[in-house]
Motif scaffolding. Structure first.
Motif, short mmCIF file in Angstrom:
data_model
loop_
_atom_site.label_atom_id
_atom_site.label_comp_id
_atom_site.label_asym_id
_atom_site.label_seq_id
_atom_site.Cartn_x
_atom_site.Cartn_y
_atom_site.Cartn_z
N LEU A 67 13.36 -19.56 10.80
CA LEU A 67 12.80 -18.65 11.80
C LEU A 67 12.59 -19.39 13.11
N VAL A 68 12.91 -18.72 14.20
CA VAL A 68 12.70 -19.27 15.53
C VAL A 68 11.72 -18.35 16.24
N GLY A 69 10.66 -18.93 16.80
CA GLY A 69 9.68 -18.10 17.47
C GLY A 69 8.78 -18.92 18.37
N ARG A 70 7.85 -18.20 19.01
CA ARG A 70 6.91 -18.82 19.95
C ARG A 70 5.53 -18.84 19.29
N VAL A 71 4.86 -19.97 19.37
CA VAL A 71 3.53 -20.12 18.77
C VAL A 71 2.53 -19.32 19.61
N THR A 72 1.79 -18.42 18.94
CA THR A 72 0.80 -17.60 19.64
C THR A 72 -0.63 -18.04 19.33
N THR A 77 -7.38 -24.66 10.45
CA THR A 77 -7.18 -24.81 9.01
C THR A 77 -5.77 -25.22 8.64
N GLY A 78 -4.89 -25.37 9.62
CA GLY A 78 -3.53 -25.82 9.33
C GLY A 78 -2.50 -24.72 9.36
N TYR A 79 -2.85 -23.54 9.85
CA TYR A 79 -1.91 -22.43 9.94
C TYR A 79 -1.63 -22.11 11.40
N ILE A 80 -0.43 -21.59 11.67
CA ILE A 80 -0.09 -21.17 13.02
C ILE A 80 0.52 -19.78 12.96
N SER A 81 0.33 -19.01 14.02
CA SER A 81 0.96 -17.70 14.15
C SER A 81 2.16 -17.84 15.06
N ASP A 86 8.68 -9.17 20.16
CA ASP A 86 7.50 -8.50 20.71
C ASP A 86 6.65 -7.83 19.65
N THR A 87 7.23 -7.42 18.54
CA THR A 87 6.49 -6.65 17.54
C THR A 87 6.19 -7.42 16.26
N ASN A 88 6.96 -8.45 15.94
CA ASN A 88 6.76 -9.17 14.68
C ASN A 88 6.08 -10.51 14.91
N GLU A 89 5.07 -10.75 14.08
CA GLU A 89 4.35 -12.01 14.13
C GLU A 89 4.10 -12.47 12.70
#
Length: 109
Positions: A67-72, A77-81, A86-89
């Motif tokens: 998966l390629v994406g931008r960190v939001t 706790t060690g997790y990233i979104s 625009d719609t999937n996170e």
């Protein structure tokens, strides 16, 4: 029987060896194992840990799942979104980031 064992070895038994030869051989194999396997693995783990600590909001990342994406959002706790579009996170564990990509990579794809 002389086909498998030479006559000289069969008559006298095993050839005499130094008691330290086994220790020296094991030490050499240990050094080879360390420099060929352990040291590079420790270096890769150290580089990956540095990469995990450098992830911040806005970075473009590639995950081990492809998966390629931008960190939001980066949580303590060690997790990233990661926003895939625009719609999937998605929320993933920080350890599964394979690489931080240069800015603008997502638009180029």
């Amino acid at each position: 029987m002389s086909f498998f064992i030479s006559d000289a070895v069969a008559a006298t038994g095993a050839p005499a060896q130094s008691p330290y030869s086994l220790v020296i051989m094991l030490a050499v194999f240990g050094l080879i194992f360390y420099f060929m396997i352990l040291r590079p693995q420790q270096k890769r783990a150290k580089d990956h840990k540095k990469l995990m600590d450098s992830i911040s909001k806005g970075d473009e990342v590639l995950t081990t799942g492809g998966l390629v994406g931008r960190v939001t959002k980066v949580s303590e706790t060690g997790y990233i979104s990661i926003a895939l579009n625009d719609t999937n996170e998605v929320v993933i564990k920080r350890d599964f980031v394979a690489a931080v990509l240069p800015k603008g990579t997502i638009k180029a794809l």
